[in-house]
Design an enzyme around this catalytic site. Structure first.
Site, PDB file in Angstrom:
ATOM      1  NE  ARG A   9     -10.643  -0.658  19.465  1.00 15.67           N
ATOM      2  CZ  ARG A   9     -11.108  -1.799  19.409  1.00 15.67           C
ATOM      3  NH1 ARG A   9     -10.460  -2.947  18.759  1.00 15.67           N
ATOM      4  NH2 ARG A   9     -12.157  -2.091  19.959  1.00 15.67           N
ATOM      5  CG  ASP A  59      -3.912  -0.568  14.431  1.00 16.12           C
ATOM      6  OD1 ASP A  59      -4.919  -0.583  15.198  1.00 16.12           O
ATOM      7  OD2 ASP A  59      -4.044  -0.404  13.334  1.00 16.12           O
ATOM      8  NE  ARG A 105      -1.069   0.609   9.589  1.00 14.54           N
ATOM      9  CZ  ARG A 105      -0.976  -0.601  10.292  1.00 14.54           C
ATOM     10  NH1 ARG A 105      -1.754  -0.668  11.490  1.00 14.54           N
ATOM     11  NH2 ARG A 105      -0.436  -1.496   9.668  1.00 14.54           N
TER      12      ARG A 105
END
Lengths: 247, 247
Positions: free
Chosen positions: B51, B53, B199
């Site tokens: 996935r 974000d 991140r």
């Protein structure tokens, strides 16, 4: 009362154009809202160098307004930017003479139009480049650009929806196109441009680039003064008001 | 029944992330809708490499699905793209062996993170670059990157919101950053990444670049295995899933 001139860039993607209108959010509205907030609720009218269409961008749009606020010149930029949305940015702020006029005093306006010329689109620039799949003959378009330069009656390159009643004679000081990788950049500098003029010029140049027309088609079209003869109006998202020059 | 693997790029700006969820539109949903339309209303489940974000982008996300349609490989791309919105684009389509798995067979994943490092923001890349005003010491960040490479327990660089119960040991094959004009590009290649790992790494590297931390802070943070020690999670809009490599 002092007169302030600003240079503003904006991403036109989410706007119905520069100028305030009834249906849709506009750049002018957002700027006037920011100024109103700064002036404690008092309306402040801004005068820009001209309007831009829905979804058209600017990196060097200019406008002026009058204010009684005594904010130092260097603080104006942040004062405005903190009150503007993320797709509008004041690049610089200048104190100008009382009779400066953002529209009437402009002597040259420059527009640039960006085309992505390759087989597949690039989703990341879909709002800032016009995608053209077909091969574009850059030399044919460059020749055609030379016929645009000079003082001409550009009636054939003006949208029928214009509200201009007077002369459609304009002077184009510079018209060119360059290939940069898979990008084609068109540059136009002129005394002023008619409604949709840059987009109709680019639409016609693209037809020439595709080989559907000869470069001399530009001369024939100018002479015809007939909008129906020129090419299609190119889409708005490739167009940028690049720079406005003053004396 | 044949298994198809696709490489897809998407602009994550207007999505709640890759994976289908209850609140917000997702990339997976749009792809499954396109496949459902192609399959005359029959549901087709897609399995991606992983996935991404909300507001994170991809230029090389991969997914697979099974189909009974007998569309020639070269026609699949257009068949899908004409049914997808303008911010999702299928780059390529491949027939693969029946037991190919987009997630389990991935051996290397590459992420890139783009920072615009200058005083003023650039409104035209606001959704694709993270703006950092302060000076960034590229050499300090480059040194710090070397401490990220290798096999480590990256617990300190994993969001507390993770649903991973098992080992947080991952191997980073490559971590680097380069300055290109006013842009700083971070590149990470690894066997896999934890939730928000890239991140949090970038957020920590930016603190090092600003001089708030020493490059060796990376080593201390890895050793601490404590998420509270690492830097802030960098914003999503600079992050791109760049490439997924298979055997």
């Amino acid at each position: 009362m002092v007169r302030i001139m600003c240079v503003v860039s904006y991403d036109g993607t989410n706007y119905a154009g520069y100028q305030i209108q009834n249906n849709g959010i506009t750049i002018q509205e957002k700027i006037e809202q920011a100024l109103k907030a700064l002036h404690k609720g008092k309306e402040v009218q801004v005068i820009a160098s001209g309007r831009t269409d829905a979804r058209v961008h600017a990196v060097g749009q200019t406008f002026h307004f009058d204010t009684t606020l005594t904010i130092p010149e260097k603080n104006w930029k942040m004062a405005l930017n903190t009150r503007l949305p993320k797709d509008i940015f004041i690049e610089s702020v200048h104190h100008v003479v009382d009779d400066f006029h953002a529209r009437y005093d402009a002597i040259v306006k420059e527009y640039r139009y960006f085309v992505l010329n390759r087989k597949d689109p690039d989703i990341f620039v879909r709002n800032h480049r016009t995608h053209v799949r077909d091969y574009l003959d850059i030399h044919a378009m460059q020749e055609a650009c030379t016929y645009i330069e000079g003082e001409h009656d550009f009636s054939a390159f003006c949208s029928a929806k214009t509200d201009i009643k007077g002369s459609k004679v304009r002077t184009v000081y510079h018209a060119s196109c360059q290939k940069d990788g898979d990008q084609v950049v068109f540059v136009f500098k002129g005394s002023g441009f008619l409604y949709n003029m840059v987009r109709i010029l680019v639409g016609t140049l693209i037809e020439i680039g595709k080989g559907e027309r000869l470069p001399s088609f530009i001369i024939d079209t100018i002479n015809s003064k007939d909008r129906n003869k020129a090419g299609k109006t190119a889409p708005p998202q490739g167009l940028f008001l690049w720079e406005v020059t003053y004396r």
